[in-house]
Design an enzyme around this catalytic site. Structure first.
Site, PDB file in Angstrom:
ATOM      1  N   HIS A   1       0.853  -1.192   0.000  1.00  0.00           N
ATOM      2  CA  HIS A   1       0.000   0.000   0.000  1.00  0.00           C
ATOM      3  C   HIS A   1       0.890   1.244   0.000  1.00  0.00           C
ATOM      4  CE1 HIS A   1      -2.368   3.163   1.926  1.00  0.00           C
ATOM      5  NE2 HIS A   1      -3.451   2.510   1.584  1.00  0.00           N
TER       6      HIS A   1
ATOM      7  N   ARG B   1      -2.480   1.163  -4.509  1.00  0.00           N
ATOM      8  CA  ARG B   1      -2.410  -0.301  -4.511  1.00  0.00           C
ATOM      9  C   ARG B   1      -2.651  -0.791  -5.929  1.00  0.00           C
ATOM     10  NH1 ARG B   1      -6.999  -2.324  -0.385  1.00  0.00           N
ATOM     11  NH2 ARG B   1      -7.554  -0.221   0.291  1.00  0.00           N
TER      12      ARG B   1
ATOM     13  N   LYS C   1      -6.100  -0.369  -8.007  1.00  0.00           N
ATOM     14  CA  LYS C   1      -6.952   0.646  -7.377  1.00  0.00           C
ATOM     15  C   LYS C   1      -6.833   1.938  -8.195  1.00  0.00           C
ATOM     16  CE  LYS C   1      -8.322   0.690  -3.233  1.00  0.00           C
ATOM     17  NZ  LYS C   1      -9.681   0.816  -2.682  1.00  0.00           N
TER      18      LYS C   1
ATOM     19  N   ASP D   1      -4.939   8.688  -6.966  1.00  0.00           N
ATOM     20  CA  ASP D   1      -5.410   9.624  -5.936  1.00  0.00           C
ATOM     21  C   ASP D   1      -4.269  10.621  -5.708  1.00  0.00           C
ATOM     22  OD1 ASP D   1      -5.792  10.919  -3.428  1.00  0.00           O
ATOM     23  OD2 ASP D   1      -6.818   9.194  -2.559  1.00  0.00           O
TER      24      ASP D   1
ATOM     25  N   CYS E   1      -3.113  12.164  -3.248  1.00  0.00           N
ATOM     26  CA  CYS E   1      -2.239  12.052  -2.069  1.00  0.00           C
ATOM     27  C   CYS E   1      -1.071  11.117  -2.333  1.00  0.00           C
ATOM     28  CB  CYS E   1      -3.009  11.644  -0.819  1.00  0.00           C
ATOM     29  SG  CYS E   1      -3.522   9.926  -0.757  1.00  0.00           S
ATOM     30  N   TYR E   2      -1.254  10.144  -3.251  1.00  0.00           N
ATOM     31  CA  TYR E   2      -0.145   9.226  -3.554  1.00  0.00           C
ATOM     32  C   TYR E   2       0.935   9.895  -4.406  1.00  0.00           C
ATOM     33  CZ  TYR E   2      -3.221   5.818  -1.483  1.00  0.00           C
ATOM     34  OH  TYR E   2      -4.036   5.166  -0.598  1.00  0.00           O
TER      35      TYR E   2
ATOM     36  N   ASP F   1      -8.119  14.668  -4.046  1.00  0.00           N
ATOM     37  CA  ASP F   1      -7.896  13.281  -4.482  1.00  0.00           C
ATOM     38  C   ASP F   1      -8.026  13.226  -6.006  1.00  0.00           C
ATOM     39  OD1 ASP F   1      -8.618  10.718  -5.380  1.00  0.00           O
ATOM     40  OD2 ASP F   1     -10.021  10.293  -3.759  1.00  0.00           O
TER      41      ASP F   1
ATOM     42  N   ASP G   1      -9.263  19.263   0.792  1.00  0.00           N
ATOM     43  CA  ASP G   1      -9.086  19.158   2.246  1.00  0.00           C
ATOM     44  C   ASP G   1      -7.605  19.400   2.552  1.00  0.00           C
ATOM     45  OD1 ASP G   1      -7.603  16.557   2.291  1.00  0.00           O
ATOM     46  OD2 ASP G   1      -9.481  15.777   1.484  1.00  0.00           O
TER      47      ASP G   1
ATOM     48  N   HIS H   1      -5.061  16.425   1.477  1.00  0.00           N
ATOM     49  CA  HIS H   1      -4.738  16.340   0.046  1.00  0.00           C
ATOM     50  C   HIS H   1      -4.002  17.586  -0.430  1.00  0.00           C
ATOM     51  CE1 HIS H   1      -7.560  12.920   0.018  1.00  0.00           C
ATOM     52  NE2 HIS H   1      -6.817  12.507  -0.994  1.00  0.00           N
TER      53      HIS H   1
END
Lengths: 355, 506
Positions: free
Chosen positions: B258, B315, B318, B321, B323-324, B393, B400, B403
């Site tokens: 992850h 992942r 998935k 996003d 944040c990654y 995201d 937010d 993020h």
């Protein structure tokens, strides 16, 4: 029982500062003498409950009424780890029935699936339940009947939770802990069929693939009791079938790599299987031959498949010598045509192999 | 690149539909639509049609967003973050730093007072005043103090109780070398990262603290190459509760690889290198190993394709996003640094003299990053920005605090190359002042040098959309600017740090 905790909002209409049974407590505001930067604007209910919680913590009160207070806070903010921590301490100190605690938490777990604390609390309670029902500290969790029964019930609950979100990280991690901790044959035996049902529903569910790896290779008790060669054969066969069904599925390819590495088997064992996936779909000439060990790409397959090319290049790289050139050719085709987003990475592979 | 030229090939499904592919396809449609609307809006506005479109980082609107959070606070829906208050402060302050915004003295003072109100009397920091101490807010609070604090009266740094913090850390330690994140709480690689970052910043790293931790981290690497949240200790512990854990007994990973855990596992591994270097030599203990090649492969595999605008997933199978961008995009740089150190980098690009800085696109030939820097920047610029300020995201999610920082930090990691430099290492080593009374001087010195040898490679920056989109570089292990990392470490290690900037002849 005189004091039953309630999820009913009707019981929560009074603020703690209005409840007669809390008049003995002086609430503690969050900040004392500090004008905080970037504050959160709490609802009156949250502000009220957490002010009483700070007071409870301050005087280290362990009591029945603390259980309702922590539950109220958790329902407003399930990530309030201090409230969970305090609740756990209180439950243990008051010797509250642990099965009832798990049942009470069922609704919360589903409602707040993505919160660490709901799952960890279950783990603590379940561990305590197991420990309280055994006086023989040398026995393993699986030899404890009450523990095993609770674990079986818990596994069923986890299955229900995963129906809501089949990839929930905490739920899967908790499931794996449960299996490993209780290590009971009865718990393990349903896992492989369960994984297969999930992969039938979604062959791309990576959580289910990971669980398969955990179930097949993570369990050490089984070491020596099963024929590892047979297990590997079964896993290779299953994975190849899933790749044939939907070749562009990185989860299945990662699993394939994982089981080969784990069992120290060379990738070259699979060269015959992999090759048809590395060429355009129409170029195969032996359509009529059925080779069960090497299932061919299904009718809708979009080829060549990037993961297959990468796999074949790894085979060539390992072989070395003249084959290094073939590996480099494949990496260049990945860099410039089939997988251009990872151009730098494929060029790095070329550089490493040429060095 | 124009919209027409871009490769819009959807992720292949091989004619097999499943819940994953359905969600993936609808996300790809959303991202494509967003890209086209950004480019079309620009085409219909005032830019001359002949110039190729370049996306803009709306810095001012993000600064306003952060300012609103800082000055006005957070609405009631942030009650879910009431146990993460140091994080809200850290995300906001570090967002300003990455955006190049300085803070006034009054704001700094107010932030210091707020953070100190969350220090637990028994050591560590809490998610909010009166809560229990926890490793995660401890990292956030100490990092925030690195930004706004200073030595001396009212500066905050000397109010951090390092002795009690060390005791708190030790009270969380488990027999398998891991740590609980708080009393009665879970074991989790995030907590290990937070503890190691803080121990390194505050100079409280000891062999006793991290004995067994490297082995634990290594067991969290899954067959996919990334890290999971924890491994199972039980089988090793059942064998004997008194003797040390037998490293040959398997401790299987719990949970799949992850992005968040992979960043934490990888950065932890980097923080543990000084201990590994100084403690295993001649000890007879087997050095734990992480498969860096598999880790690199997993990390780059997480980058989405062209239709996913080059963003990162957390992942396998998935969705991308924002944040990654940091957790995985930023991690790629850490992995590169670890691999580079492993093979003994012969050439050192940092401090290359007089390399001119060119805007955008001119440096493809010298770009030796192993992930697609341009791709990641495009994701953040096209898909990661909210029109009302703050970052997200993916569309149509609201912005937010979390993020906002991790999109910006990821964008920064794609713009700059911050890597371990052997020449910086030599400079720091030569300038090291030994303090006779300090225990484990070898370990402390190595921790100090190892962390601060990560510096920006000059001439290696790349700005999609041009230099107007430039963000400050951030330290890949701490997610603080290198200047803030140096400032707090110089204080707690009692060192004078030589300047990173070579004097230019005029």
């Amino acid at each position: 029982m005189s004091h039953v905790e309630s999820n009913d909002p009707a019981d929560q209409t009074l603020l703690y500062c209005e409840k007669p049974e809390w008049q003995d407590v002086t609430p503690i505001p969050q900040y004392d003498g500090v004008n905080p930067i970037a504050p959160i604007f709490y609802t009156p209910e949250y502000k009220d409950a957490t002010e009483y919680f700070r007071a409870v913590v301050e005087k280290d009160e362990i009591s029945e009424r603390v259980l309702q207070l922590t539950l109220d806070i958790i329902q407003m903010n399930p990530a309030h780890y201090s409230a969970w921590q305090y609740r756990y301490r209180t439950i243990i100190a008051l010797k509250r029935p642990l099965e009832a605690e798990l049942t009470l938490m069922d609704v919360l777990a589903i409602q707040f699936l993505k919160t660490y604390q709901v799952w960890h609390h279950r783990r603590l309670v379940l561990t305590a339940l197991y420990e309280s029902s055994t006086s023989d500290s040398a026995s393993s969790p699986s030899s404890n009947a009450a523990g095993a029964a609770a674990a079986a019930k818990e596994l069923a609950f986890i299955t229900r939770a995963l129906e809501t979100d089949t990839k929930n990280y905490h739920t899967w991690s908790y499931r794996q802990w449960l299996l490993a901790f209780f290590d009971d044959e009865a718990l393990w035996e349903g896992e492989l069929p369960y994984v297969e049902r999930l992969l039938e529903a979604d062959v791309r569910n990576n959580s289910a693939w990971h669980h398969r790896f955990f179930v097949v290779f993570g369990r050490v008790r089984a070491k020596g009791e099963v024929d590892l060669e047979e297990v590997l054969k079964r896993e290779l066969s299953y994975t190849k079938d899933q790749i044939a069904f939907a070749p562009n599925n990185p989860s299945a390819w990662n699993y394939l790599r994982g089981i080969l590495e784990r069992n120290k088997k060379p990738y070259s064992d699979l060269q015959t299987f992999v090759e048809p996936y590395t060429v355009p779909a129409s170029s195969s000439t032996d359509e009529g031959i059925v080779d069960l060990d090497n299932p061919r790409p299904g009718p809708g397959a979009q080829l060549p498949c990037v993961a297959a090319l990468e796999f074949l290049a790894d085979i060539h790289e390992k072989a070395g010598g003249e084959q290094t050139k073939q590996a480099i050719e494949i990496w260049k085709s990945l860099a410039n045509e089939h997988d251009t987003m990872r151009k730098k990475y494929w060029e790095f592979r070329v550089k490493e192999a040429s060095a | 690149m124009t919209a027409v030229e871009r490769n819009w090939k959807p992720t292949p499904t091989d004619g097999v539909s499943s819940p994953t592919s359905t969600l993936q396809a609808s996300t790809e449609e959303i991202l494509k639509a967003r890209y086209l609307s950004v480019t079309l809006n620009a085409a219909s506005s005032n830019s001359p049609p002949s110039t190729p479109f370049e996306p803009t980082l709306h810095k001012n609107s993000h600064i306003q967003y952060l300012l609103r959070n800082l000055r006005q606070g957070f609405p009631a829906r942030y009650i879910s973050q009431a146990a993460s208050q140091p994080w809200l402060i850290f995300w906001t302050l570090q967002g300003f730093c990455v955006l190049g915004v300085g803070l006034d003295g009054q704001t700094k003072k107010q932030a210091v007072d707020t953070l100190l109100a969350m220090q637990h009397p028994e050591g560590g920091f809490c998610g909010g005043p009166g809560q229990a101490a926890h490793l995660l807010p401890t990292y956030a609070a100490v990092s925030a103090l690195a930004i706004v604090g200073q030595p001396g009266e009212g500066g905050g740094w000397d109010k951090i109780n390092r002795e009690k913090m060390y005791d708190f850390f030790m009270s969380l330690k488990q027999p398998d070398g891991s740590f609980l994140v708080a009393h009665h709480a879970e074991v989790d690689v995030r907590g290990m990262y937070c503890l190691l970052a803080v121990a390194t910043l505050l100079n409280i790293l000891t062999p006793e603290l991290v004995a067994g931790t490297s082995e634990f981290i290594a067991t969290c690497q899954t067959y996919e190459g990334g890290f999971c949240n924890a491994s199972f200790p039980g089988w090793a512990q059942h064998h004997s509760s008194t003797s040390p854990i037998d490293p040959s007994i398997p401790r299987p990973p719990l949970g799949e690889a992850h992005g968040g855990y992979t960043f934490c596992g990888t950065a932890s591994w980097a923080f543990l290198q000084p201990y590994i270097k100084t403690s295993y030599r001649g000890s007879g203990n087997v050095k734990p190993e992480v498969n860096l090649k598999a880790l690199l492969r997993w990390t780059v595999q997480m980058q989405g394709s062209s239709i996913e605008l080059g963003g990162f997933k957390g992942r396998t199978n998935k969705l991308v996003d924002g944040c990654y961008s940091w957790w995985v995009g930023g991690c790629a740089g850490v992995v590169e640094g670890l691999i580079g150190e492993g093979v003994g980098k012969s050439e050192d690009k940092a401090h290359a003299t007089d390399v001119p800085t060119e805007p955008d696109g001119e440096w493809d030939d010298v770009d030796d990053a192993l992930f697609n820097r341009r791709g990641l920047q495009e994701y953040v610029l096209y898909a990661g920005q909210h029109h009302a300020g703050g970052l997200i995201d993916k569309p149509p999610k609201p912005s937010d605090s979390y993020h906002t920082l991790y999109c910006l930090a990821g964008l920064s990691a794609a713009q700059h190359r911050v890597q371990p430099s052997s020449s910086r290492r030599e400079t720091l080593s030569a300038a090291w002042t030994a303090h006779a009374e300090a225990e484990f001087d070898g370990l402390r010195k190595e921790a100090f040098i190892s962390a601060l040898s990560w510096v920006e490679e000059e001439g290696a920056s790349l700005y999609v959309g041009g230099e107007k989109n430039r963000l400050n570089a951030t330290h890949p292990l701490f997610n603080l600017t290198v200047t803030h990392s140096e400032g707090i470490m110089a204080h707690f290690y009692r060192q004078t740090i030589p300047s990173r900037f070579t004097k230019k002849s005029t």
